[in-house]
Design an enzyme around this catalytic site. Structure first.
Site, PDB file in Angstrom:
ATOM      1  N   LYS A  11      91.601  84.133  26.990  1.00  0.00           N
ATOM      2  CA  LYS A  11      92.843  84.663  27.540  1.00  0.00           C
ATOM      3  C   LYS A  11      93.563  83.527  28.254  1.00  0.00           C
ATOM      4  CE  LYS A  11      95.019  86.176  30.636  1.00  0.00           C
ATOM      5  NZ  LYS A  11      96.397  85.796  31.168  1.00  0.00           N
ATOM      6  N   PRO A  12      94.524  82.863  27.587  1.00  0.00           N
ATOM      7  CA  PRO A  12      95.291  81.822  28.266  1.00  0.00           C
ATOM      8  C   PRO A  12      96.259  82.428  29.276  1.00  0.00           C
ATOM      9  CG  PRO A  12      96.130  82.163  26.046  1.00  0.00           C
ATOM     10  CD  PRO A  12      94.907  83.028  26.172  1.00  0.00           C
TER      11      PRO A  12
ATOM     12  N   GLU B 245      99.568  83.627  31.132  1.00  0.00           N
ATOM     13  CA  GLU B 245     100.840  84.177  30.657  1.00  0.00           C
ATOM     14  C   GLU B 245     101.981  83.186  30.801  1.00  0.00           C
ATOM     15  OE1 GLU B 245     100.227  85.684  34.925  1.00  0.00           O
ATOM     16  OE2 GLU B 245      99.031  85.282  33.138  1.00  0.00           O
TER      17      GLU B 245
ATOM     18  N   GLU C 110      85.972  77.055  37.964  1.00  0.00           N
ATOM     19  CA  GLU C 110      86.515  75.820  38.532  1.00  0.00           C
ATOM     20  C   GLU C 110      87.880  76.188  39.088  1.00  0.00           C
ATOM     21  OE1 GLU C 110      88.874  72.374  38.909  1.00  0.00           O
ATOM     22  OE2 GLU C 110      89.014  73.305  36.936  1.00  0.00           O
TER      23      GLU C 110
ATOM     24  N   GLY D  54      93.497  79.153  39.972  1.00  0.00           N
ATOM     25  CA  GLY D  54      93.591  79.072  41.415  1.00  0.00           C
ATOM     26  C   GLY D  54      92.472  79.838  42.101  1.00  0.00           C
TER      27      GLY D  54
ATOM     28  N   TRP E 117      97.380  77.583  33.451  1.00  0.00           N
ATOM     29  CA  TRP E 117      98.638  77.203  32.814  1.00  0.00           C
ATOM     30  C   TRP E 117      98.895  75.702  32.810  1.00  0.00           C
ATOM     31  CZ3 TRP E 117     101.320  74.621  36.482  1.00  0.00           C
ATOM     32  CH2 TRP E 117     101.246  75.027  37.809  1.00  0.00           C
TER      33      TRP E 117
ATOM     34  N   LYS F 183      82.155  74.663  47.727  1.00  0.00           N
ATOM     35  CA  LYS F 183      82.865  75.625  48.570  1.00  0.00           C
ATOM     36  C   LYS F 183      83.812  76.487  47.727  1.00  0.00           C
ATOM     37  CE  LYS F 183      83.976  72.239  51.527  1.00  0.00           C
ATOM     38  NZ  LYS F 183      84.434  71.525  52.736  1.00  0.00           N
TER      39      LYS F 183
ATOM     40  N   CYS G 286      94.134  70.307  39.415  1.00  0.00           N
ATOM     41  CA  CYS G 286      93.278  70.775  40.510  1.00  0.00           C
ATOM     42  C   CYS G 286      92.697  69.635  41.323  1.00  0.00           C
ATOM     43  CB  CYS G 286      92.143  71.636  39.949  1.00  0.00           C
ATOM     44  SG  CYS G 286      92.697  73.160  39.166  1.00  0.00           S
TER      45      CYS G 286
ATOM     46  N   GLY H 269      84.906  76.542  43.645  1.00  0.00           N
ATOM     47  CA  GLY H 269      84.216  77.141  42.513  1.00  0.00           C
ATOM     48  C   GLY H 269      82.730  76.884  42.512  1.00  0.00           C
TER      49      GLY H 269
ATOM     50  N   GLU I 223      96.886  74.034  48.959  1.00  0.00           N
ATOM     51  CA  GLU I 223      97.123  73.383  47.676  1.00  0.00           C
ATOM     52  C   GLU I 223      98.558  73.631  47.230  1.00  0.00           C
ATOM     53  OE1 GLU I 223      94.718  72.901  43.504  1.00  0.00           O
ATOM     54  OE2 GLU I 223      95.041  74.942  44.231  1.00  0.00           O
TER      55      GLU I 223
END
Length: 493
Positions: A181-182, A184, A256, A235, A157, A458, A290, A461, A388
């Site tokens: 699929k973006p 929601e 990622e 995430g 998002w 790690k 990220c 990703g 995070e």
């Protein structure tokens, strides 16, 4: 009252209503008001999208198309995007609050995001096979790379268009077809992009977009037997779920994921350069990236002047409506995330960490605003240093020994990015070799280029995007053995 824009989902170069009739509302994070809606796609819609992509690959022209011809399509896609850069940037801003200055310029002709289509257009006919020197007599062994077929791409998002371009251009250049699929939380800019890309006149079914929630749309898409490969950005928890879903049908996944990136400030660093770079590495996008360098490891000799300058600089930042040209930091992307960041700040304060700057003072009655927030004396073992936040929140910790600060930097489950600030280039390169991260920045932060691979170590990703590595991820290897003098003796003689 302004009209609410209503989107349909995109399959086979056409727009469709969801089979079950459900829609999801999109709030503008600048004011918290609904401005658009998009389909809540379910099983029938997913099947339609995958069937269209499969047909385009196996029955349509895309799967049989010569690489150079695919390249011409990608060039037209890049041209269409740059032509409509302002339109696309505004939709993304309304959808998730991203500043137009952080997305629109990157979509214009000559800019690095849109140029990913031109870059991969030129690469379409550049990936070549190789001949293996087989020891068997009269045998010719060669290796070639081939597309997977239907690829599912799951988008986050925080940067839907930027992430999509990193995935879409190399995936199509490799010869695959796509179902996207973006999130929601921010689907509108991806749907808007499909309307723009109709100008490129791609064969029906090459590009498809379905929208909806993770459990009811993304998971069934990933598990669909006709989907052959997954590309996921999001995430770490979402990445784990995607990997589990893909494992049910043994699909390869490139992902990622999250990060908690350290920035190491050495005592000889140019403090003005460093403070400016550190601030730019997290606060303009509201920490919603990220690779945000939110874990500041500053040498004890300079931590006080560094912290003072950082507070003074970020206090000047202008928060507000991202469509206002004077705004420098926009809102959190959605209500749920806004509330999550506020809880993280409260928890860090309750844990006793010293608050140098409290971004909660920027909260308003309307919209999801949180200002830059700086905590001091946060040990690396603390939750704030290990989790995070994905908001405009940084922690600082002093260090004295170089070997120990490398251990501290690596003491995390993540490994997406890191920063090093020093005048000693030799020392910086030595430290970069020891840091466990997919990208290391030295005396800069937040740079990217289509030619340069990105990805994580790690739990940040695996696999890479961009450059040759990014295209290779969307290809599978085939080894072919050719007998030059066919002769097969009876094995049971």
């Amino acid at each position: 009252m302004s009209m609410i824009k209503s989107y349909k989902y995109f399959v086979g170069n056409a727009w469709h209503d969801p089979a079950e009739g459900g829609y999801i509302e999109s709030e503008n994070p600048a004011n918290g008001r609904v401005w658009a809606r998009f389909p809540d796609c379910r099983e029938a819609d997913i099947s339609r999208a995958v069937a269209a992509a499969k047909s385009a690959f196996y029955d349509g022209p895309w799967g049989r198309m010569q690489p150079a011809e695919r390249g011409r399509f990608l060039r037209r896609m890049g041209d269409a995007i740059s032509k409509h850069a302002d339109r696309l940037g505004e939709v993304e801003t309304r959808d998730n609050g991203k500043l137009p200055s952080m997305i629109t310029p990157a979509l214009r002709e000559g800019a690095w995001l849109v140029d990913s289509f031109h870059y991969y257009a030129g690469m379409c006919d550049k990936f070549e096979g190789r001949v293996i020197p087989a020891e068997a007599p009269d045998m010719h062994n060669y290796v070639k790379w081939e597309p997977f077929g239907v690829v599912a791409q799951i988008l986050p998002w925080n940067s839907p268009l930027g992430t999509l371009f990193w995935k879409l251009a190399p995936c199509l250049a490799a010869g695959n077809t796509v179902v996207m699929k973006p999130s929601e939380q921010s689907s509108c800019s991806t749907l808007e992009l499909m309307d723009v890309l109709l100008e490129a006149d791609l064969p029906p079914g090459v590009l498809n977009v379905i929208t909806g929630y993770g459990p009811t749309t993304a998971a069934p898409l990933i598990e669909h037997p006709a989907v052959r490969m997954i590309s996921f950005t999001g995430g770490t928890a979402g990445g784990r779920a995607a990997a589990v879903a893909a494992a049910q049908t043994v699909k390869p996944v490139v992902m990622e994921l999250g990060g908690k990136s350290p920035q190491i400030v050495l005592p000889d660093a140019d403090l003005d350069l460093t403070v400016n770079g550190v601030a730019a590495g997290i606060f303009p996008p509201g920490g919603q990236s990220c690779i945000s360098g939110s874990r500041l490891l500053v040498h004890r000799d300079v931590i006080e002047p560094f912290s003072e300058r950082l507070v003074q600089i970020v206090k000047k930042a202008r928060l507000g409506d991202p469509l206002d040209p004077s705004t420098q930091i926009g809102p959190m992307a959605n209500r749920a995330h806004y509330e999550s960041v506020l809880k993280r700040i409260a928890a860090a304060e309750a844990a006793g960490h010293r608050l140098l700057l409290d971004g909660r003072n920027a909260c308003r009655d309307e919209g999801y605003y949180i200002g830059p927030t700086i905590f001091a004396d946060v040990p690396n073992s603390a939750e704030l240093a290990q989790t995070e936040v994905f908001g405009p929140v940084v922690s600082t910790e002093a260090w004295e020994d170089e070997a120990e600060v490398i251990k501290t930097a690596n003491d995390t489950v993540y490994g997406l990015a890191a920063g090093i600030w020093t005048r000693d280039v030799t020392k910086a390169m030595r430290m970069a070799d020891q840091i466990e991260a997919g990208t290391v920045y030295i005396n800069n932060y937040f740079n990217a280029a289509t030619q340069s691979p990105v990805g994580g170590y790690k739990q940040s990703g695996y696999g890479r995007e961009n450059g040759w590595d990014g295209m290779r991820a969307f290809l599978q290897t085939k080894s072919v053995w050719l007998s030059l003098n066919p002769h097969q003796p009876d094995p049971f003689a």
